[in-house]
Design a protein around this motif. Structure first.
Motif, PDB file in Angstrom:
ATOM      1  N   ARG A   1     108.208  36.304  38.267  1.00 45.13           N
ATOM      2  CA  ARG A   1     109.575  35.997  38.729  1.00 45.13           C
ATOM      3  C   ARG A   1     109.892  34.508  38.679  1.00 45.13           C
ATOM      4  NH1 ARG A   1     109.065  38.725  44.506  1.00 45.13           N
ATOM      5  NH2 ARG A   1     107.178  37.457  44.371  1.00 45.13           N
ATOM      6  N   HIS A   2     108.844  33.669  38.623  1.00 45.41           N
ATOM      7  CA  HIS A   2     109.067  32.220  38.730  1.00 45.41           C
ATOM      8  C   HIS A   2     108.466  31.481  37.536  1.00 45.41           C
ATOM      9  CE1 HIS A   2     110.186  33.233  42.775  1.00 45.41           C
ATOM     10  NE2 HIS A   2     108.983  33.704  43.024  1.00 45.41           N
ATOM     11  N   PRO A   3     109.120  30.423  37.071  1.00 42.64           N
ATOM     12  CA  PRO A   3     108.513  29.603  36.013  1.00 42.64           C
ATOM     13  C   PRO A   3     107.204  29.006  36.522  1.00 42.64           C
ATOM     14  CG  PRO A   3     110.808  28.971  36.387  1.00 42.64           C
ATOM     15  CD  PRO A   3     110.422  29.887  37.513  1.00 42.64           C
ATOM     16  N   PRO A   4     106.250  28.725  35.633  1.00 47.92           N
ATOM     17  CA  PRO A   4     104.992  28.111  36.065  1.00 47.92           C
ATOM     18  C   PRO A   4     105.239  26.796  36.801  1.00 47.92           C
ATOM     19  CG  PRO A   4     104.841  28.838  33.781  1.00 47.92           C
ATOM     20  CD  PRO A   4     106.268  29.003  34.189  1.00 47.92           C
TER      21      PRO A   4
ATOM     22  N   VAL B   1      98.067  36.187  32.960  1.00 50.15           N
ATOM     23  CA  VAL B   1      98.402  37.479  33.573  1.00 50.15           C
ATOM     24  C   VAL B   1      99.629  37.276  34.453  1.00 50.15           C
ATOM     25  CG1 VAL B   1      97.575  39.408  34.972  1.00 50.15           C
ATOM     26  CG2 VAL B   1      95.948  38.098  33.585  1.00 50.15           C
ATOM     27  N   THR B   2     100.719  37.968  34.116  1.00 56.87           N
ATOM     28  CA  THR B   2     101.952  37.818  34.901  1.00 56.87           C
ATOM     29  C   THR B   2     102.029  38.966  35.907  1.00 56.87           C
ATOM     30  OG1 THR B   2     103.254  39.042  33.259  1.00 56.87           O
ATOM     31  CG2 THR B   2     103.141  36.668  33.006  1.00 56.87           C
ATOM     32  N   THR B   3     101.856  38.615  37.181  1.00 57.76           N
ATOM     33  CA  THR B   3     101.836  39.624  38.247  1.00 57.76           C
ATOM     34  C   THR B   3     103.243  39.930  38.754  1.00 57.76           C
ATOM     35  OG1 THR B   3     101.459  37.855  39.844  1.00 57.76           O
ATOM     36  CG2 THR B   3      99.510  39.034  39.042  1.00 57.76           C
ATOM     37  N   LYS B   4     103.311  40.964  39.600  1.00 58.85           N
ATOM     38  CA  LYS B   4     104.545  41.372  40.301  1.00 58.85           C
ATOM     39  C   LYS B   4     105.629  41.828  39.315  1.00 58.85           C
ATOM     40  CE  LYS B   4     103.111  38.408  44.064  1.00 58.85           C
ATOM     41  NZ  LYS B   4     103.371  37.764  45.318  1.00 58.85           N
ATOM     42  N   ALA B   5     105.197  42.420  38.194  1.00 59.02           N
ATOM     43  CA  ALA B   5     106.142  42.890  37.178  1.00 59.02           C
ATOM     44  C   ALA B   5     107.064  43.984  37.723  1.00 59.02           C
ATOM     45  CB  ALA B   5     105.391  43.402  35.946  1.00 59.02           C
TER      46      ALA B   5
ATOM     47  N   ASN C   1     113.885  45.326  31.523  1.00 64.11           N
ATOM     48  CA  ASN C   1     114.603  44.605  30.466  1.00 64.11           C
ATOM     49  C   ASN C   1     114.613  43.091  30.688  1.00 64.11           C
ATOM     50  OD1 ASN C   1     116.479  44.427  32.496  1.00 64.11           O
ATOM     51  ND2 ASN C   1     118.018  45.720  31.517  1.00 64.11           N
ATOM     52  N   GLN C   2     114.070  42.644  31.831  1.00 57.46           N
ATOM     53  CA  GLN C   2     113.942  41.197  32.093  1.00 57.46           C
ATOM     54  C   GLN C   2     112.548  40.667  31.738  1.00 57.46           C
ATOM     55  OE1 GLN C   2     116.405  38.931  33.836  1.00 57.46           O
ATOM     56  NE2 GLN C   2     117.605  40.513  32.807  1.00 57.46           N
ATOM     57  N   TRP C   3     111.604  41.561  31.500  1.00 54.21           N
ATOM     58  CA  TRP C   3     110.204  41.148  31.312  1.00 54.21           C
ATOM     59  C   TRP C   3     110.041  40.112  30.203  1.00 54.21           C
ATOM     60  CZ3 TRP C   3     107.453  46.609  31.620  1.00 54.21           C
ATOM     61  CH2 TRP C   3     107.385  46.998  32.964  1.00 54.21           C
ATOM     62  N   GLN C   4     110.547  40.439  29.019  1.00 54.09           N
ATOM     63  CA  GLN C   4     110.305  39.553  27.869  1.00 54.09           C
ATOM     64  C   GLN C   4     110.972  38.189  28.057  1.00 54.09           C
ATOM     65  OE1 GLN C   4     107.944  40.075  25.772  1.00 54.09           O
ATOM     66  NE2 GLN C   4     107.649  42.052  26.776  1.00 54.09           N
TER      67      GLN C   4
ATOM     68  N   LYS D   1     108.859  34.736  28.071  1.00 61.27           N
ATOM     69  CA  LYS D   1     109.233  33.640  27.161  1.00 61.27           C
ATOM     70  C   LYS D   1     109.327  32.321  27.931  1.00 61.27           C
ATOM     71  CE  LYS D   1     112.661  32.658  23.526  1.00 61.27           C
ATOM     72  NZ  LYS D   1     113.500  31.557  24.043  1.00 61.27           N
ATOM     73  N   ILE D   2     109.943  32.357  29.119  1.00 61.90           N
ATOM     74  CA  ILE D   2     110.069  31.157  29.953  1.00 61.90           C
ATOM     75  C   ILE D   2     108.678  30.626  30.340  1.00 61.90           C
ATOM     76  CG2 ILE D   2     110.799  30.320  32.246  1.00 61.90           C
ATOM     77  CD1 ILE D   2     113.210  32.316  31.965  1.00 61.90           C
ATOM     78  N   ILE D   3     107.801  31.553  30.727  1.00 57.67           N
ATOM     79  CA  ILE D   3     106.439  31.171  31.137  1.00 57.67           C
ATOM     80  C   ILE D   3     105.695  30.521  29.970  1.00 57.67           C
ATOM     81  CG2 ILE D   3     104.168  32.130  31.776  1.00 57.67           C
ATOM     82  CD1 ILE D   3     105.810  34.123  33.599  1.00 57.67           C
ATOM     83  N   LYS D   4     105.761  31.140  28.795  1.00 55.90           N
ATOM     84  CA  LYS D   4     105.073  30.586  27.616  1.00 55.90           C
ATOM     85  C   LYS D   4     105.607  29.197  27.261  1.00 55.90           C
ATOM     86  CE  LYS D   4     103.768  34.742  25.008  1.00 55.90           C
ATOM     87  NZ  LYS D   4     104.161  35.555  23.837  1.00 55.90           N
TER      88      LYS D   4
END
Length: 200
Positions: A116-119, A140-144, A150-153, A157-160
């Motif tokens: 849910r949050h940027p790194p 590993v992105t938790t709390k999916a 439809n927000q996952w990708q 992308k923001i995290i990467k």
């Protein structure tokens, strides 16, 4: 993966306390309250072998969990928690650096990030540190389950982008609530063990 045995082994703060049986180790790094303990419990299908706490900064040692007598999951202290004293933060930093810099059985670090949050700045520092020392890392992105599919990708992308992640580093979507990503993450760990056996 079928879990036949899982046990808490030791809370270690110094190298002479680390287990000496040379089983492969997979460390979990992430900010306080990101869900590392919940992830461990989901991975081993146990409700509360890894003690979860609503109080951030609860884990203050390296907590070793042995699974099926074949590997360890090593839970790091959470970083970035303001109410931990500066001295404690420095001690944590030294402990983690000692462990990561010279730990032969360490096969990979799982960098745990709340989808849910940027790194955070600390997440970026940890990722850069791992890359600098050539330690394999899986994000590993938790709390999916907390955001819609439809927000996952978009969030990944923001995290990467924030981490400036190496495109070769795997990203696993995970939910401790639903079990999403559990089998995939086990496969990542088992594949890594196989790779290291082949290179020995």
């Amino acid at each position: 993966m079928n879990i036949t045995q899982a046990e808490f082994v030791i809370s270690a703060v110094r190298p002479n306390q680390y287990p000496e049986d040379a089983l492969p180790e997979f460390a979990l790094a992430g900010r306080s309250n990101v869900g590392k303990s919940s992830l461990i419990n989901r991975m081993i299908n146990r409700k509360n072998l890894a003690r979860t706490s609503s109080q951030p900064g609860k884990t203050q040692q390296l907590n070793y969990y042995r699974v099926n007598q074949m590997l360890y999951l090593v839970d790091f202290p959470g970083y970035g928690y303001a109410r931990v004293s500066k001295t404690q933060r420095e001690q944590f930093g030294q402990m983690i650096e000692t462990f990561l810099g010279d730990r032969e059985p360490l096969k990979m670090v799982l960098l745990i990030i709340d989808i849910r949050h940027p790194p955070s700045q600390d997440d970026c520092l940890m990722y850069n540190w791992l890359k600098h020392y050539g330690i394999p890392v899986t994000i590993v992105t938790t709390k999916a389950d907390k955001i819609s599919k439809n927000q996952w990708q978009k969030h990944i992308k923001i995290i990467k982008e924030k981490l400036e992640a190496d495109p070769r580093d795997k990203v696993v979507l995970f939910s401790s609530e639903t079990g999403l990503g559990r089998d995939e993450l086990w496969q990542v760990l088992l594949n890594r063990i196989e790779e290291t056996k082949e290179s020995e």
